[in-house]
Design a protein around this motif. Sequence first.
Motif, short mmCIF file in Angstrom:
data_model
loop_
_atom_site.label_atom_id
_atom_site.label_comp_id
_atom_site.label_asym_id
_atom_site.label_seq_id
_atom_site.Cartn_x
_atom_site.Cartn_y
_atom_site.Cartn_z
N ARG A 2 50.60 36.79 47.53
CA ARG A 2 50.60 38.26 47.78
C ARG A 2 51.88 39.00 47.86
O ARG A 2 51.66 40.33 47.71
CB ARG A 2 49.88 38.49 49.20
CG ARG A 2 48.40 37.84 49.24
CD ARG A 2 47.56 38.15 50.53
NE ARG A 2 46.43 37.76 50.64
CZ ARG A 2 45.15 38.36 49.97
NH1 ARG A 2 45.39 39.52 49.52
NH2 ARG A 2 44.06 37.86 50.26
N TYR A 4 45.42 28.68 44.41
CA TYR A 4 45.68 29.99 44.29
C TYR A 4 45.25 30.84 43.05
O TYR A 4 45.61 32.02 42.92
CB TYR A 4 47.36 30.30 44.57
CG TYR A 4 47.77 29.46 45.75
CD1 TYR A 4 47.30 29.77 47.21
CD2 TYR A 4 48.71 28.65 45.72
CE1 TYR A 4 47.65 28.99 48.11
CE2 TYR A 4 49.40 28.04 46.60
CZ TYR A 4 48.71 28.34 48.00
OH TYR A 4 49.27 27.59 49.11
N LEU A 42 42.79 33.95 43.65
CA LEU A 42 43.54 35.06 44.29
C LEU A 42 44.56 35.71 43.47
O LEU A 42 44.64 37.09 43.36
CB LEU A 42 44.41 34.43 45.71
CG LEU A 42 45.28 35.49 46.25
CD1 LEU A 42 44.68 36.56 46.73
CD2 LEU A 42 45.89 34.84 47.25
N ALA A 43 45.32 34.81 42.57
CA ALA A 43 46.25 35.44 41.69
C ALA A 43 45.52 36.37 40.76
O ALA A 43 45.90 37.61 40.29
CB ALA A 43 46.94 34.43 41.21
N LYS A 44 44.54 36.00 40.10
CA LYS A 44 43.85 36.88 39.27
C LYS A 44 43.25 38.00 39.76
O LYS A 44 43.16 39.05 39.26
CB LYS A 44 42.41 35.84 39.03
CG LYS A 44 41.51 36.57 37.57
CD LYS A 44 42.61 36.81 36.46
CE LYS A 44 41.83 37.44 35.14
NZ LYS A 44 42.72 37.39 34.04
N SER A 45 42.57 38.10 41.06
CA SER A 45 42.41 39.28 41.54
C SER A 45 43.53 40.43 41.73
O SER A 45 43.37 41.45 41.66
CB SER A 45 41.72 38.87 43.20
OG SER A 45 42.82 38.43 44.28
N LEU A 46 44.74 39.74 42.10
CA LEU A 46 45.75 40.42 42.23
C LEU A 46 46.30 41.10 40.56
O LEU A 46 46.97 42.27 40.68
CB LEU A 46 47.12 39.94 42.85
CG LEU A 46 46.72 39.46 44.35
CD1 LEU A 46 47.93 38.54 44.81
CD2 LEU A 46 46.77 40.78 45.23
N VAL A 77 49.56 31.46 50.11
CA VAL A 77 48.78 32.72 50.03
C VAL A 77 49.92 33.94 50.41
O VAL A 77 49.88 34.79 49.47
CB VAL A 77 47.69 32.85 50.88
CG1 VAL A 77 47.17 34.24 51.25
CG2 VAL A 77 46.63 31.74 50.67
#
Length: 236
Positions: free
Chosen positions: A20, A43, A46-50, A16
């Motif tokens: 990030r 991940y 999370l990767a898509k959100s970033l 994570v």
Amino acid sequence: MARQLVIGNWKMHGSVGQIRTVLPELVRAELGANVGVCVPFPYLALAKSLLADTPVQLGAQDVCEFHIGAYTGEVSPAMLADVGCEMVIIGHSERRRYFNETSEMAARKVNAALDGGLLPVYCVGETLEQRQKGVAREIISEELQVLAGVPTSLYTVAYEPAWAVGTGIVATPDQIAEMHDFIKQTLDARTRVLYGGSVKADNAATVLATDGVDGVLVGGAALSATEFLNICRHAR
């Protein structure tokens, strides 16, 4: 002239914290849609959100050939699309070597990925023993049968000689050009063919300038934002 693709394959690396750290650096670099990152399953969301609201594409490293059902531990194309994936690596030499994945299995995965609206990044490549025996073309030809009848625009091929994956050895420009030309002759001249095999910032310019190279599939170097961005800067 078409833009060259640069796709990072994180393999079974990352955390994570690393996601990030690295992905925001890629976002700040304002990369284009010709760049993609394939991170481990846990991940992806999370990767898509970033990466949201950026053209950088998200991909997975494998997919199940089945769409739904009692297949414990598997991940379907629809699930990948649901968390924002646009592409998926299929048939990587490490899947073939360590998990006994055959071209027949890869063919079913390609079809499943296409049905799910994902871009298959289909990997082909010979071992060192096969190259030394002079049968590299026969091996590649057999592996390419998976794509028979599939429109060229719906997939990307990655030529990854197994002897150059994770070894630090990079095929010479002549070797790369020869095999990329053979792949295009076998499938279609318009086929996008990436090179993968120990691509790093210090050799990316040479690889990307080689005839027939439409981009690169990057392994370990993709884990460093600095190195991956340097590779991206060499892409057309």
